[in-house]
Design an enzyme around this catalytic site. Structure first.
Site, PDB file in Angstrom:
ATOM      1  N   HIS A 227      -4.426   7.227 -15.582  1.00 37.62           N
ATOM      2  CA  HIS A 227      -5.273   7.442 -14.405  1.00 37.62           C
ATOM      3  C   HIS A 227      -4.480   8.046 -13.251  1.00 37.62           C
ATOM      4  O   HIS A 227      -5.051   8.704 -12.388  1.00 37.62           O
ATOM      5  CB  HIS A 227      -5.926   6.124 -13.972  1.00 37.62           C
ATOM      6  CG  HIS A 227      -4.952   5.024 -13.719  1.00 37.62           C
ATOM      7  ND1 HIS A 227      -4.493   4.202 -14.718  1.00 37.62           N
ATOM      8  CD2 HIS A 227      -4.343   4.613 -12.588  1.00 37.62           C
ATOM      9  CE1 HIS A 227      -3.643   3.327 -14.210  1.00 37.62           C
ATOM     10  NE2 HIS A 227      -3.525   3.558 -12.915  1.00 37.62           N
TER      11      HIS A 227
ATOM     12  N   GLY B 168      -4.945   7.509 -20.910  1.00 33.37           N
ATOM     13  CA  GLY B 168      -6.094   7.087 -20.119  1.00 33.37           C
ATOM     14  C   GLY B 168      -6.572   5.739 -20.611  1.00 33.37           C
ATOM     15  O   GLY B 168      -6.672   4.781 -19.840  1.00 33.37           O
ATOM     16  N   PRO B 169      -6.887   5.609 -21.926  1.00 32.54           N
ATOM     17  CA  PRO B 169      -7.140   4.271 -22.469  1.00 32.54           C
ATOM     18  C   PRO B 169      -5.835   3.468 -22.398  1.00 32.54           C
ATOM     19  O   PRO B 169      -4.856   3.802 -23.071  1.00 32.54           O
ATOM     20  CB  PRO B 169      -7.551   4.544 -23.919  1.00 32.54           C
ATOM     21  CG  PRO B 169      -7.957   5.986 -23.945  1.00 32.54           C
ATOM     22  CD  PRO B 169      -7.081   6.659 -22.934  1.00 32.54           C
TER      23      PRO B 169
ATOM     24  N   ASP C  15       0.234  -2.384 -14.968  1.00 28.13           N
ATOM     25  CA  ASP C  15      -0.183  -3.729 -15.370  1.00 28.13           C
ATOM     26  C   ASP C  15      -1.230  -3.678 -16.471  1.00 28.13           C
ATOM     27  O   ASP C  15      -1.197  -4.482 -17.411  1.00 28.13           O
ATOM     28  CB  ASP C  15      -0.758  -4.472 -14.153  1.00 28.13           C
ATOM     29  CG  ASP C  15       0.307  -4.855 -13.152  1.00 28.13           C
ATOM     30  OD1 ASP C  15       1.123  -5.739 -13.465  1.00 28.13           O
ATOM     31  OD2 ASP C  15       0.338  -4.267 -12.058  1.00 28.13           O
ATOM     32  N   GLY C  16      -2.165  -2.742 -16.360  1.00 33.09           N
ATOM     33  CA  GLY C  16      -3.220  -2.635 -17.367  1.00 33.09           C
ATOM     34  C   GLY C  16      -2.668  -2.317 -18.737  1.00 33.09           C
ATOM     35  O   GLY C  16      -3.137  -2.860 -19.752  1.00 33.09           O
TER      36      GLY C  16
ATOM     37  N   GLU D  52      -2.178  -2.928 -37.046  1.00 35.57           N
ATOM     38  CA  GLU D  52      -2.934  -1.720 -37.383  1.00 35.57           C
ATOM     39  C   GLU D  52      -3.068  -0.781 -36.195  1.00 35.57           C
ATOM     40  O   GLU D  52      -2.908   0.438 -36.325  1.00 35.57           O
ATOM     41  CB  GLU D  52      -4.325  -2.093 -37.913  1.00 35.57           C
ATOM     42  CG  GLU D  52      -4.319  -2.810 -39.254  1.00 35.57           C
ATOM     43  CD  GLU D  52      -4.171  -4.307 -39.127  1.00 35.57           C
ATOM     44  OE1 GLU D  52      -4.185  -4.979 -40.168  1.00 35.57           O
ATOM     45  OE2 GLU D  52      -4.034  -4.804 -37.978  1.00 35.57           O
TER      46      GLU D  52
ATOM     47  N   ASP E  23     -13.158 -10.734 -52.055  1.00 34.18           N
ATOM     48  CA  ASP E  23     -12.725 -11.017 -50.684  1.00 34.18           C
ATOM     49  C   ASP E  23     -13.894 -11.109 -49.713  1.00 34.18           C
ATOM     50  O   ASP E  23     -13.750 -11.623 -48.605  1.00 34.18           O
ATOM     51  CB  ASP E  23     -11.728  -9.957 -50.198  1.00 34.18           C
ATOM     52  CG  ASP E  23     -10.307 -10.287 -50.620  1.00 34.18           C
ATOM     53  OD1 ASP E  23     -10.084 -11.406 -51.122  1.00 34.18           O
ATOM     54  OD2 ASP E  23      -9.420  -9.441 -50.440  1.00 34.18           O
TER      55      ASP E  23
ATOM     56  N   ARG F  44     -10.863   0.357 -54.542  1.00 37.09           N
ATOM     57  CA  ARG F  44     -10.032  -0.631 -55.233  1.00 37.09           C
ATOM     58  C   ARG F  44     -10.281  -0.582 -56.734  1.00 37.09           C
ATOM     59  O   ARG F  44      -9.366  -0.760 -57.537  1.00 37.09           O
ATOM     60  CB  ARG F  44     -10.340  -2.038 -54.721  1.00 37.09           C
ATOM     61  CG  ARG F  44      -9.548  -3.137 -55.427  1.00 37.09           C
ATOM     62  CD  ARG F  44      -9.899  -4.507 -54.853  1.00 37.09           C
ATOM     63  NE  ARG F  44      -9.059  -5.547 -55.441  1.00 37.09           N
ATOM     64  CZ  ARG F  44      -9.380  -6.278 -56.499  1.00 37.09           C
ATOM     65  NH1 ARG F  44     -10.545  -6.062 -57.113  1.00 37.09           N
ATOM     66  NH2 ARG F  44      -8.560  -7.211 -56.951  1.00 37.09           N
TER      67      ARG F  44
END
EC number: 2.2.1.1
Length: 657
Positions: A71, A120-121, A158-159, A408, A466, A517
């Site tokens: 930002h 940004g994210p 901080d974010g 991940e 699963d 699989r």
């Protein structure tokens, strides 16, 4: 390193503040607080340490600068303007946040030279930087200090440190001992809602220390303290985090230190007061010549470093290998895949496509020595490690296989960083159901046009016992909704090999491979040199005058073929279309798409939701697939339970003829 006086260095920082204030004010939107607060830190970093050459912005051995707190983009744009990047003139600064300008609200990779990553994210930047720093060490292990020897610097807020992805990145960076990674934390103790104390009590330095980082602190407005901290960080073999105590909006006398200065223009009166406080008596968007000269010295220093590096490259016996990797020359792969496909068509193996992927990787990794693989702690399930791959480990970076751990999201962002760094081509695996853990970074791969390959196995109810927590149902639809992402679900070993060729030769599109699989028969038993998967969809069985068209992907293609046989026994001519990649099919000429799909009624089949099938099916067409979550049972029982069978396809087809 330092070649000007303290007063001049302060004026260099004030030039950043002035441009940030003026650009945000003219745009009537933006974030002046962070650029004003971190201007001193950034000026010391660039003036005394960071090495870039604006005249050669892609120079491989440049230092990387990542503005994780995206930002605060005017900090980056102002610096690039002052350094003399050719595409960042004052008109671009005046056009901040306007349509068509290079100066987007948040930095966007590819919009302007020198922007290393789209940020940004929050948290994505620091996690991507871990990948960049890892790539630097891996390339250093291959080519030595003469060709690869640089730092990765991050400004994070901080974010960034509150976001979960940063914890994965901090853990991974510390474990690997990425000593060329330095994070400068903008410790202003302000968030959008107010003082950071309203939402966190964490000592942000502690997680870094616990993960093996070198942790320092400094006054973010005291240049000598800043410089001493960066110098100490550069000397330490561990990755470093420097907590830079700053005042958000520094220099704006009535608004600095408060959350209101974070994301809104200061206003004319406050800008006038800030100019007086800072001793900045120049009109908006005007920088005095001596400050351009001071910033220009930084660029000149970088040009000298780059020229010296070019000399070393010319003399290096590793030059050819280095340049091939930097150019991402994948020309050796297509003929290797074509020869491999011929063997597959003749041998017709019945294997899961995850196993077929492992087999294809033997060809890929031999043809492309700059390919680097990995998995989020699922190597034995994703089958992402081909024979002979050596693991990357702390202090041992010569290998080509990365153990990302159960991280991940961190893996996906790190792969973006590896790809953005250049010289290496990353792929990494996890279960398809966990694509949601990767999604923000996958989206950034697509937004940036970075050719990362995501290997997603266990792609449906076909994984069996699963159960629904691990059985993807909505994932295909949601991933196909991401623009500029090639989602490929191959049906057999041949299509899987073709999918790998597409993924590893792509230049501006990430690829996501969706793999089974359960074992699947080879359906492409007649060899074709052409990569049919690259068409997105193609006629696998053409009966001539068709009465119905059956369209399927992946593991359900064998059901469509079985259904076509059942229909043929009743005298009904059914064409069968394999549709491994919707995005590639959508890019084909209209006449090709029309030929493949025909005019007859259609039935689609996929062990997932129907959403996203509009490219192939109209409201009147049929679909055999999932309508809700799966269940825990052996795969054959699940296919019967959810009525995903050849008989169900036949029934749907006959209802439409």
């Amino acid at each position: 390193m330092k070649d000007i006086g303290a007063a001049q260095e302060t004026r260099m920082a004030n030039a950043i503040r002035a441009l940030a204030m003026d650009a945000v004010e003219k745009a009537k939107s933006g974030h002046p607080g962070m650029p004003m607060g971190m201007a001193d830190v950034a000026t010391v970093l660039f003036n005394r340490f960071l090495t870039v050459d604006p005249s050669a912005p892609k120079w491989p051995d440049r230092d990387r600068f990542v503005l994780s707190a995206g930002h605060g983009s005017m900090l980056l744009y102002a610096i690039h303007h002052l350094l003399g990047y050719a595409d960042m003139d004052m008109d671009q600064i005046r056009s901040f946040r306007q349509l068509g300008a290079r100066t987007a609200g948040h930095p966007e990779y590819g919009h302007a030279e020198g922007i290393e990553v789209t940020t940004g994210p929050l948290g994505q930047g620091i996690a991507t930087a871990v990948g960049m720093a890892l790539a630097e060490r891996m390339k250093n292990a291959r080519y030595g200090d003469d060709l690869v020897d640089h730092f990765t610097y991050v400004i994070a807020g901080d974010g960034c440190l509150m976001e979960g992805i940063s914890h994965e990145a901090i853990d991974m960076g510390g474990h690997l001992g990425l000593g060329r990674l330095i994070v400068l934390w903008d410790d202003n103790r302000i968030t959008i809602d107010g003082d950071s104390g309203i939402s966190t009590s964490t000592d942000q330095k502690a997680p870094f220390a616990a993960s093996g980082w070198h942790v320092l602190a400094c006054d973010g407005h005291a240049p000598e303290e800043i410089a001493a901290a960066i110098e100490a960080a550069r000397r330490d073999p561990r990755p470093s985090m420097i907590a830079c105590r700053t005042v958000i909006g520094y220099g704006a006398p009535n608004k600095q230190g408060g959350h209101d200065v974070h994301g809104a223009p200061l206003g004319a009166a406050e800008i006038a007061a800030a100019r007086e406080r800072l001793g900045w008596d120049h009109p908006p968007f005007e920088i005095p010549a001596d400050l351009y000269e001071a910033w220009g010295r930084i660029a000149a220093r970088g040009a000298d470093a780059r020229a010296a590096w070019e000399t070393r490259l010319q003399a290096s016996p590793l030059r050819a290998a280095f340049e091939t990797a930097e150019a991402a020359d994948t020309s050796a792969l297509p003929p290797a895949i074509a020869a491999y496909k011929a063997r597959l068509s003749a041998e017709a193996p019945k294997v899961a496509t995850r196993k077929a992927s492992e087999m294809a990787l033997g060809v890929v990794n031999e043809a492309l020595p700059f390919a680097v693989g990995g998995s989020a702690d699922l190597t034995g399930s994703n089958l992402t490690r081909s024979k002979g791959m050596v693991s990357v480990a702390p202090g041992a970076f010569a290998g080509s296989y990365i153990h990302y751990g159960i991280r991940e999201h961190g893996m996906a962002a790190a792969m973006n960083g590896i790809a953005l760094h250049g010289g290496l081509r990353p792929y990494g695996g996890t279960f398809m159901a966990f694509a949601d853990y990767c999604r923000p970074s996958i989206r950034l791969s697509a937004l940036m046009g970075v050719p990362v390959t995501y290997v997603m196995t266990h792609d449906s109810i076909g994984l069996g016992e699963d159960g629904p927590t691990h059985q993807p149902v909505e994932h295909l639809a949601s991933l196909r909704a991401i623009p500029n992402l090639a989602v490929i679900r191959p049906a057999d070993a041949v299509e899987t090999a073709e999918a790998w060729e597409i993924a590893m030769t792509a230049t501006s599109t990430p690829t996501l491979l969706v793999l089974s699989r359960q074992n699947l028969p080879t359906v492409r038993t007649e060899h074709r040199d052409e990569n049919l998967t690259a068409r997105g969809a193609y006629l696998l069985r053409d009966p001539g005058e068709r009465q119905v068209t059956l369209i399927a992907t992946g593991s359900e293609l064998e059901l469509a073929l079985a259904a076509a046989d059942l229909l043929a026994a009743e005298g009904i001519a059914a064409a069968v279309v394999s549709a491994p990649c919707f995005e590639l099919f959508a890019a084909q000429p209209a006449d090709y798409r029309a030929t493949v799909l025909g005019r007859a009624p259609r039935v689609g089949c996929e062990a997932a939701l129907r959403q996203g099938w509009d490219l192939f099916l109209g409201p009147q067409d049929g679909f055999v697939g999932m309508t809700g979550f799966g269940a825990s049972a052996p795969a054959p029982a699940l296919y019967q339970h959810f009525n995903i069978t050849a008989e169900a396809i036949v029934k749907s087809a006959k209802e439409r003829i």
